[in-house]
Every structure is written in structure tokens, then in C-alpha cells.
Design an enzyme around this catalytic site. Structure first.
Site, PDB file in Angstrom:
ATOM      1  N   LYS A 239       2.720   7.694   3.996  1.00 53.22           N
ATOM      2  CA  LYS A 239       1.320   7.593   4.410  1.00 53.22           C
ATOM      3  C   LYS A 239       0.928   6.120   4.339  1.00 53.22           C
ATOM      4  O   LYS A 239       0.997   5.505   3.275  1.00 53.22           O
ATOM      5  CB  LYS A 239       0.441   8.427   3.492  1.00 53.22           C
ATOM      6  CG  LYS A 239      -1.038   8.302   3.825  1.00 53.22           C
ATOM      7  CD  LYS A 239      -1.872   9.260   2.987  1.00 53.22           C
ATOM      8  CE  LYS A 239      -3.343   9.084   3.288  1.00 53.22           C
ATOM      9  NZ  LYS A 239      -4.162   9.988   2.479  1.00 53.22           N
TER      10      LYS A 239
ATOM     11  N   LYS B  38       2.211   9.769   8.419  1.00 52.67           N
ATOM     12  CA  LYS B  38       0.803   9.666   8.780  1.00 52.67           C
ATOM     13  C   LYS B  38       0.368   8.214   8.807  1.00 52.67           C
ATOM     14  O   LYS B  38       0.693   7.500   7.861  1.00 52.67           O
ATOM     15  CB  LYS B  38       0.002  10.435   7.738  1.00 52.67           C
ATOM     16  CG  LYS B  38      -1.482  10.343   7.926  1.00 52.67           C
ATOM     17  CD  LYS B  38      -2.166  11.007   6.767  1.00 52.67           C
ATOM     18  CE  LYS B  38      -3.647  10.700   6.914  1.00 52.67           C
ATOM     19  NZ  LYS B  38      -4.410  11.042   5.784  1.00 52.67           N
TER      20      LYS B  38
HETATM   21  C1  PBG Z   1      -6.930  11.570   1.500  1.00 57.29           C
HETATM   22  C2  PBG Z   1      -6.757  11.783   2.967  1.00 57.29           C
HETATM   23  C3  PBG Z   1      -7.182  10.925   3.998  1.00 57.29           C
HETATM   24  C4  PBG Z   1      -6.821  11.554   5.195  1.00 57.29           C
HETATM   25  C5  PBG Z   1      -6.197  12.755   4.875  1.00 57.29           C
HETATM   26  N1  PBG Z   1      -6.141  12.862   3.492  1.00 57.29           N
HETATM   27  C6  PBG Z   1      -7.952   9.674   3.954  1.00 57.29           C
HETATM   28  C7  PBG Z   1      -7.462   8.475   3.293  1.00 57.29           C
HETATM   29  O1  PBG Z   1      -6.318   8.356   2.863  1.00 57.29           O
HETATM   30  O2  PBG Z   1      -8.272   7.557   3.191  1.00 57.29           O
HETATM   31  C8  PBG Z   1      -7.073  10.999   6.564  1.00 57.29           C
HETATM   32  C9  PBG Z   1      -7.034  11.976   7.689  1.00 57.29           C
HETATM   33  C10 PBG Z   1      -7.570  11.463   8.987  1.00 57.29           C
HETATM   34  O3  PBG Z   1      -7.902  10.277   9.166  1.00 57.29           O
HETATM   35  O4  PBG Z   1      -7.672  12.296   9.896  1.00 57.29           O
HETATM   36  N2  PBG Z   1      -7.453  12.724   0.878  1.00 57.29           N
END
Ligand code: PBG
Length: 332
Positions: A197, A251
Site C-alpha cells: 500500500k 493499492k
Molecule cells: C485506511 C484506508 C485508506 C483507504 C483504504 N483504507 C486511506 C488511507 O490510507 O489514507 C483508501 C481507499 C481509497 O482511496 O479509495 N483505513
């Protein structure tokens, strides 16, 4: 010049022949719908930067998921927006926290008809907006945070989550969660790890959706990955598999197709990719101006993510795609 004998255009002449030789097919059952449920509201609230996506009430969430199931969607992933936030994000592990309530509702409505996943993190629930406990030095304390994740995993599993999806990027999170689940007898609850991520600027609309802002204008670069690194992404993925992840996720998706392709060529576990909020919002914004055909771009992007090697795609386009297949405007 002699006439070429290999003529790839032969196989592009008609729609039927193109469909016959198409290598990648996007299907409704590849998709997971991310859904937001907010505590303390009476009406669903639109999210301006995510057109067509709502902050649901506990009740409207139930009808949305029933409608998705009716359309053939096989999975949803839940995000909670609590009425109040605190330093440890206790709403994430409160048995009566909004996601735990929603999990119980959906499992009682739909049983095993649909796979109900829960995002496992605390950033939606903390008053500072970070994905863990902020130590005295201002840094997120990895090992103290793991304890919170274990508690959240147990609360989600007890409420009926079939899959928990840790998204906080703490080192060792998958091992701690697996151990906590197994010790409590939740051996059947699977882990879909947000493994690679990245600290992406594409999560902006999501933070509107969950009312998160990081205090002091901070960021997540101390725990999410640097997007300049691909080898490190493979290391993160390997660690999560070794720690017991059942599914690994990359992601965002489109800027990281190389990471998806490398991992899917090597691994034996299912791969997921999250087509995130910013990726969705960009398509909508350009389509609204008439600059692109939004439906065509959505289909191209989601198919490209599969072509790169993802088996599962988390996308805000899930409902649109399922409806388009149902009404025959796209082929599945
Ligand atoms: C953290 C989380 C995020 C997203 C999914 N889980 C945000 C982040 O890391 O700031 C982002 C998902 C998206 O942008 O669609 N709980």
C-alpha cells in the site's frame, strides 16, 4: 515489401472475433464494492468527491447490499465513520461500533450469499487521523498499534466478518491478527492484506468519505510505502504471505500495474488490487467535462488491472458495472 503473412488485424475484424480471442474478461464476481457506513445519521449522505457513493446509515447500507447481491455482486468491504473519535480509535474494536453493527446486520440479512469484508484500521476512528497510536515523539508506534489491530480483528470476526482486511501497513500486522483470530477460534476468518500500500495522493476523496484529516497536516509516509520502490513492494507482499495472508492486495491499482504483474507471476495466493477513490474521481471529473467517455475509460482501467494479474478488484464502479452487465450495455 512482401505482403506480411502474420496479420494480427485478421483477428480484429468483427466484434465476435474480438470477443472470441479476448484474453481478459472482467466479471461481476471479480469485484468488491467498498461501502461507507456512518454512525448517527438519519439519511444517507452523498460524498461530493465520490459521485454516486454514499455515507450510508445502518439501514440504507442493508438495502444497498441487498441490491448489490441481487445484481450478482459477491463481495463488499465496509468502512466505518464513527460519531466520535479518540486517540486510540476505540470505535474500531467496540463490539457496538458502527462496523460491528453493520457486520451483524448484513450477516443476518444475507448469510453466506455474499462475502462480507471489513477494512481493519483505526484511522477512521482516531482523533489525530493516523493509522495507529501516536507516540510521544509524534511517530506512529508500530508494536503498540498491533495490539489495537488484534482487538479490532476479534471484534470484526465476532460480528461476522468473513474476511478482515488490515490496511494500516504496520510491520508484523498480519501475523498478530492471524494469531489473535486463531487463538480465539476464528480459524475460518480469512485475511486480505493490504500488502503493498503506497503513500499515494490518490486517497483524497476517501478521506472526505470517512471524515479523516491528519492533524498538523501530517502524512502517512512513515508507514505506507514510498512509490518510488518496486522491490520493496515485493518484500512487503512476501512478508504478508509468510505471516499468513490468504489474499494480498496492491493499492492503488493503475500506477502500480508493474507491482501487480510481478507479484502475480510469482505468487500462489489470490491477488487483489484496489482501484482507489482518486482513480474513480478522476474518471468522473473528466467525464463530467465531456473530456472522456467515463464508462469506456472505467471498463478499460478495470480490465487493465485484471490483465496485469489481479484476480479481485476493489472498486467504486462495482454497482455501475453490475448494472451495466444486467442491462446488457457491457458484456461480461
Ligand atoms: C485506511 C484506508 C485508506 C483507504 C483504504 N483504507 C486511506 C488511507 O490510507 O489514507 C483508501 C481507499 C481509497 O482511496 O479509495 N483505513
Amino acid at each position: 515489401m512482401p505482403t506480411p503473412t502474420v496479420r494480427p488485424r485478421r483477428l480484429r475484424r468483427t466484434a465476435a472475433i474480438r470477443d472470441l480471442v479476448a484474453q481478459t474478461h472482467l466479471r461481476v464476481d471479480d469485484l468488491v464494492a467498498p461501502l461507507f457506513v456512518r454512525e448517527g445519521i438519519d439519511e444517507p449522505q452523498p460524498i461530493e468527491s465520490l459521485p454516486g457513493v454514499m455515507q450510508h446509515t445502518a439501514t440504507s447500507l442493508r438495502s444497498e447490499v441487498a441490491a448489490l447481491a441481487e445484481l450478482g455482486v459477491r463481495s463488499v468491504v465496509l468502512f466505518g465513520v464513527p460519531a466520535s473519535k479518540d486517540p486510540t480509535g476505540s470505535g474500531a474494536f467496540d463490539p457496538d461500533g458502527i462496523v460491528q453493527i453493520a457486520l451483524r446486520d448484513l450477516r443476518s440479512d444475507l448469510g453466506d450469499d455474499i462475502v462480507v469484508m471489513a477494512d481493519l484500521c483505526v484511522d477512521e476512528y482516531t482523533d489525530h487521523g493516523h493509522c495507529g497510536i501516536v507516540g510521544a515523539d509524534g511517530d506512529v508506534d508500530n508494536d503498540a498499534t498491533l495490539e489495537l489491530y488484534a482487538r479490532a480483528a476479534l471484534a470484526q470476526a465476532a460480528a461476522g466478518a468473513q474476511v478482515v482486511a488490515p490496511s494500516g501497513m504496520m510491520d508484523g500486522q498480519v501475523a498478530v491478527i492471524r494469531d489473535a483470530l486463531d487463538t480465539a477460534g476464528f480459524t475460518d476468518v480469512a485475511i486480505m492484506a493490504y500488502a503493498a500500500k503506497f503513500a499515494s495522493a490518490l486517497y483524497g476523496p476517501f478521506r472526505d468519505a470517512v471524515d479523516v484529516s491528519i492533524t498538523g497536516g501530517g502524512d502517512r509516509k512513515g508507514y505506507q510505502q514510498d512509490w518510488r520502490n518496486s522491490r520493496e513492494a515485493q518484500l512487503e507482499i512476501d512478508l504478508d504471505v509468510a505471516e499468513g495472508a490468504d489474499i494480498v492486495m496492491v493499492k492503488p491499482a493503475l500506477a502500480y500495474l508493474d507491482v501487480i504483474a510481478d507479484a502475480s507471476a510469482r505468487l500462489d495466493v489470490p491477488m487483489a488490487a484496489y482501484h482507489v477513490s482518486g482513480e474513480y474521481a478522476m474518471i468522473h471529473a473528466a467525464a463530467e467535462r465531456g473530456w472522456i467517455d467515463g464508462d469506456a475509460v472505467a471498463l478499460e482501467h478495470l480490465t487493465a488491472i485484471k490483465r496485469a494479474g489481479a484476480d479481485i478488484v476493489l472498486t467504486y464502479f462495482t454497482r455501475w458495472f453490475a448494472e451495466s452487465v444486467a442491462n446488457g450495455s457491457v458484456a461480461s
